[in-house]
Design an enzyme around this catalytic site. Structure first.
Site, PDB file in Angstrom:
ATOM      1  N   LYS A   1      37.523  40.438  39.607  1.00 57.25           N
ATOM      2  CA  LYS A   1      38.514  40.515  38.517  1.00 57.25           C
ATOM      3  C   LYS A   1      38.109  39.668  37.315  1.00 57.25           C
ATOM      4  O   LYS A   1      38.365  40.046  36.176  1.00 57.25           O
ATOM      5  CB  LYS A   1      39.895  40.099  39.009  1.00 57.25           C
TER       6      LYS A   1
ATOM      7  N   LYS B   1      44.147  39.943  36.403  1.00 59.33           N
ATOM      8  CA  LYS B   1      44.573  41.194  37.052  1.00 59.33           C
ATOM      9  C   LYS B   1      45.433  42.014  36.087  1.00 59.33           C
ATOM     10  O   LYS B   1      45.306  43.241  36.016  1.00 59.33           O
ATOM     11  CB  LYS B   1      45.346  40.873  38.338  1.00 59.33           C
TER      12      LYS B   1
ATOM     13  N   GLU C   1      38.736  48.886  42.763  1.00 60.13           N
ATOM     14  CA  GLU C   1      40.098  48.852  43.340  1.00 60.13           C
ATOM     15  C   GLU C   1      40.466  47.459  43.855  1.00 60.13           C
ATOM     16  O   GLU C   1      41.615  47.016  43.734  1.00 60.13           O
ATOM     17  CB  GLU C   1      40.191  49.885  44.474  1.00 60.13           C
TER      18      GLU C   1
HETATM   19  P1  NAP Z   1      33.262  33.678  48.685  1.00 56.70           P
HETATM   20  O1  NAP Z   1      33.893  33.605  50.009  1.00 56.70           O
HETATM   21  O2  NAP Z   1      33.038  32.430  47.911  1.00 56.70           O
HETATM   22  O3  NAP Z   1      31.862  34.439  48.880  1.00 56.70           O
HETATM   23  C1  NAP Z   1      30.918  34.564  47.849  1.00 56.70           C
HETATM   24  C2  NAP Z   1      29.607  35.054  48.465  1.00 56.70           C
HETATM   25  O4  NAP Z   1      28.737  35.395  47.405  1.00 56.70           O
HETATM   26  C3  NAP Z   1      28.887  34.047  49.345  1.00 56.70           C
HETATM   27  O5  NAP Z   1      28.339  34.698  50.453  1.00 56.70           O
HETATM   28  C4  NAP Z   1      27.765  33.525  48.449  1.00 56.70           C
HETATM   29  O6  NAP Z   1      26.546  33.235  49.131  1.00 56.70           O
HETATM   30  C5  NAP Z   1      27.493  34.735  47.586  1.00 56.70           C
HETATM   31  N1  NAP Z   1      26.979  34.365  46.263  1.00 56.70           N
HETATM   32  C6  NAP Z   1      27.653  33.733  45.284  1.00 56.70           C
HETATM   33  N2  NAP Z   1      26.848  33.582  44.207  1.00 56.70           N
HETATM   34  C7  NAP Z   1      25.669  34.123  44.546  1.00 56.70           C
HETATM   35  C8  NAP Z   1      24.431  34.273  43.868  1.00 56.70           C
HETATM   36  N3  NAP Z   1      24.259  33.808  42.638  1.00 56.70           N
HETATM   37  N4  NAP Z   1      23.410  34.887  44.505  1.00 56.70           N
HETATM   38  C9  NAP Z   1      23.567  35.348  45.763  1.00 56.70           C
HETATM   39  N5  NAP Z   1      24.731  35.252  46.463  1.00 56.70           N
HETATM   40  C10 NAP Z   1      25.755  34.634  45.854  1.00 56.70           C
HETATM   41  O7  NAP Z   1      34.097  34.647  47.708  1.00 56.70           O
HETATM   42  P2  NAP Z   1      35.149  35.777  48.136  1.00 56.70           P
HETATM   43  O8  NAP Z   1      36.475  35.161  48.367  1.00 56.70           O
HETATM   44  O9  NAP Z   1      34.548  36.640  49.166  1.00 56.70           O
HETATM   45  O10 NAP Z   1      35.303  36.581  46.757  1.00 56.70           O
HETATM   46  C11 NAP Z   1      34.331  37.502  46.330  1.00 56.70           C
HETATM   47  C12 NAP Z   1      34.888  38.334  45.174  1.00 56.70           C
HETATM   48  O11 NAP Z   1      36.018  39.065  45.613  1.00 56.70           O
HETATM   49  C13 NAP Z   1      35.347  37.542  43.960  1.00 56.70           C
HETATM   50  O12 NAP Z   1      35.079  38.272  42.793  1.00 56.70           O
HETATM   51  C14 NAP Z   1      36.844  37.428  44.164  1.00 56.70           C
HETATM   52  O13 NAP Z   1      37.571  37.253  42.956  1.00 56.70           O
HETATM   53  C15 NAP Z   1      37.134  38.792  44.746  1.00 56.70           C
HETATM   54  N6  NAP Z   1      38.365  38.881  45.522  1.00 56.70           N
HETATM   55  C16 NAP Z   1      38.568  38.029  46.538  1.00 56.70           C
HETATM   56  C17 NAP Z   1      39.715  38.127  47.312  1.00 56.70           C
HETATM   57  C18 NAP Z   1      39.981  37.203  48.465  1.00 56.70           C
HETATM   58  O14 NAP Z   1      41.016  37.339  49.097  1.00 56.70           O
HETATM   59  N7  NAP Z   1      39.067  36.298  48.806  1.00 56.70           N
HETATM   60  C19 NAP Z   1      40.671  39.117  46.993  1.00 56.70           C
HETATM   61  C20 NAP Z   1      40.409  40.001  45.937  1.00 56.70           C
HETATM   62  C21 NAP Z   1      39.247  39.871  45.211  1.00 56.70           C
HETATM   63  P3  NAP Z   1      26.380  32.058  50.231  1.00 56.70           P
HETATM   64  O15 NAP Z   1      27.107  32.590  51.427  1.00 56.70           O
HETATM   65  O16 NAP Z   1      24.942  31.945  50.458  1.00 56.70           O
HETATM   66  O17 NAP Z   1      27.052  30.872  49.600  1.00 56.70           O
HETATM   67  N1  HSE Z   2      43.738  33.694  44.713  1.00 57.92           N
HETATM   68  C1  HSE Z   2      44.305  34.995  44.770  1.00 57.92           C
HETATM   69  C2  HSE Z   2      45.773  34.929  45.199  1.00 57.92           C
HETATM   70  C3  HSE Z   2      43.579  35.884  45.756  1.00 57.92           C
HETATM   71  O1  HSE Z   2      46.276  33.869  45.584  1.00 57.92           O
HETATM   72  O2  HSE Z   2      46.426  35.963  45.127  1.00 57.92           O
HETATM   73  C4  HSE Z   2      42.420  36.608  45.171  1.00 57.92           C
HETATM   74  O3  HSE Z   2      42.841  37.562  44.234  1.00 57.92           O
END
Ligand code: NAP
Ligand code: HSE
Length: 430
Positions: A107, A207, A131
């Site tokens: 996002k 968002k 999405e």
């Molecule tokens: P996260 O747990 O911090 O995971 C990020 C991953 O990306 C890690 O595996 C990290 O590698 C890898 N990474 C980061 N920078 C990198 C780079 N420069 N080169 C290679 N690998 C890299 O994040 P997440 O919560 O999964 O979120 C991912 C995305 O989904 C974000 O855009 C977030 O806004 C979106 N999102 C998340 C959620 C949620 O509930 N978490 C919901 C909706 C959307 P390492 O493992 O080696 O550190």
């Molecule tokens: N940090 C967000 C929330 C989750 O609390 O809704 C990722 O979009």
């Protein structure tokens, strides 16, 4: 694609969402051919640290070099779940330019650079689906772009941040103060280590920028959204508001008016009977009004490993179907017009104002006179003694132009002989 018609997928990132996409893909793998007419396999996973143990993941798939993915012509879909602006923006740009389709949950990126990336996808005839970038597992982007395409959407409104909704629910139902509720959200893993983006409304603002662009077919970016967080909301505000038959929620609203698009994220008083008032804890909901369909509401889990992976997997399946029928790039950017953004100070709002005032004859009359001077009409007023010579005054106003209301508030700040403190100022949903 391989010679055996197998779609090859690369995942960028193997954190919360990337790990979920990998697991869900393994669970879904055998049904993909029946669903799409094509087989699929994970070809590579980009991580920062290849040596880190990744339970349940074939280590042969891991790479720390994006070029391995970019230059592999058999890779058809890149799933970007790393987060952040760079290098995600560059990797998506290069993937599209190389003829790959992209699915992203990002996002932060789409709220700022969505326009340029979607234009590029259209130019090269590839899919860029996102999405998961709004409200995690809740289907909202595809419904707005496709199912509601026959409507003129006039309003999108939602609770799109789980962390703040959890905090406000705890403050309301368990009587906690903000700091304790935030600590609880952190302990349960809802809030990030740095919760600023959640509690200051930036996450919801991003968002909303994405949703508003789709709703009004006009590009709205994060900087167009007025954002205000919840850290100034107190347990006392919540108690007063409840007594008045309302609740306080962090509400993201975008409206198209004759004078332009109004987009804001802010704590707001919602009547207890409003459908969004009953959305509690980490749940999200989005309310969309279309001229033909009327009111619609989408509800569910707005974040988390599998809800977010569910949205990514839906996008992957959609791309696979488009690959099969040679129609990737079928639904591109829908922003075909330009509607100006209406500055917050020009909008009309209603306000909840809580003040500590001297309990003396003439004080209320002076306050009313200032409000009258700036065209602010009072809808409701309540007063309660708090100390010997002090009282707490709570006002709810009728609609008034934001800049006029703040002229009155500025005047109140200079009336220290009567007004000891302006304790809260929260807008009321109308
Ligand atoms: P996260 O747990 O911090 O995971 C990020 C991953 O990306 C890690 O595996 C990290 O590698 C890898 N990474 C980061 N920078 C990198 C780079 N420069 N080169 C290679 N690998 C890299 O994040 P997440 O919560 O999964 O979120 C991912 C995305 O989904 C974000 O855009 C977030 O806004 C979106 N999102 C998340 C959620 C949620 O509930 N978490 C919901 C909706 C959307 P390492 O493992 O080696 O550190
Ligand atoms: N940090 C967000 C929330 C989750 O609390 O809704 C990722 O979009």
């Amino acid at each position: 694609m391989t010679e055996t018609n197998t779609v090859r997928i690369a995942i960028l990132g193997l954190g919360t969402v990337g790990g979920g996409v990998y697991q869900l893909f393994q669970a879904q793998k055998d049904s993909l051919e029946a669903k799409t007419g094509l087989k699929a396999e994970i070809a590579a996973i980009l991580v920062r640290d290849r040596t880190k143990a990744r339970e349940g993941v074939d280590s042969a798939l891991l790479t720390d070099n994006f070029d391995d993915i970019l230059h592999d012509d058999t890779i058809d879909i890149v799933v970007e779940v790393m987060g952040g602006i760079e290098p995600a923006r560059t990797y998506i740009t290069e993937s599209l330019t190389a003829g790959k389709n992209v699915v992203t949950a990002n996002k932060d990126l789409m709220a700022v650079h969505g326009g340029e990336l979607l234009d590029l996808a259209q130019e090269v005839g590839r899919d860029l689906l996102f999405e998961a970038s709004v409200a995690g597992g809740i289907p909202i982007i595809r419904p707005m772009k496709q199912c509601l395409a026959g409507n003129r959407i006039t309003e999108v409104m939602g609770i799109v941040n789980g962390t703040t909704n959890y905090i406000l629910t705890q403050m309301d139902e368990a009587g906690m103060d903000f700091a304790d509720a935030l600590a609880m959200a952190t302990e349960l893993g809802y809030a990030e280590a740095d919760p600023t983006a959640d509690i200051e409304g930036y996450d919801a603002g991003r968002k909303l920028a994405i949703l508003a662009s789709i709703a009004f077919h006009s590009r709205v970016t994060f900087s167009d959204v007025y954002t205000e967080g919840i850290s100034h909301v107190t347990a006392a505000d919540i108690r007063y508001v409840r007594d008045m038959g309302s609740v306080i929620k962090l509400v993201a609203t975008a409206r198209e008016t004759e004078k332009g698009i109004e987009a804001s994220v802010q704590p707001m008083l919602l009547p207890a009977h409003h459908p969004l008032a009953s959305v509690k804890d980490v749940f999200n909901a989005i309310f969309v009004h279309g001229d033909a369909v009327g009111d619609t509401m989408f509800y569910g889990r707005g974040a988390g490993r599998f809800p977010t992976a569910s949205a990514c997997m839906g996008d992957i399946i959609d791309v696979m179907r488009n690959i099969r029928f040679y129609c990737t790039g079928r639904i591109g950017c829908g922003c075909y017009r330009h509607v100006p953004i209406r500055p917050m100070e020009e909008t009309e709002q209603r306000y909840f104002l809580r003040m500590q005032v001297l309990d003396r004859p003439g004080v209320l009359a002076s306050i009313a006179s200032v409000l009258g001077k700036y065209g602010v009409s009072i809808k409701r007023v309540a007063q309660k003694p708090t100390a010997d010579d002090q009282a707490e005054l709570v006002l709810i106003t009728d609609q008034v132009k934001e800049k006029d209301f703040f002229k009155a508030v500025d005047k109140f700040k200079s009336m220290a002989n009567m007004i000891r403190e302006i304790s809260s100022l929260i807008r009321v949903y109308e």
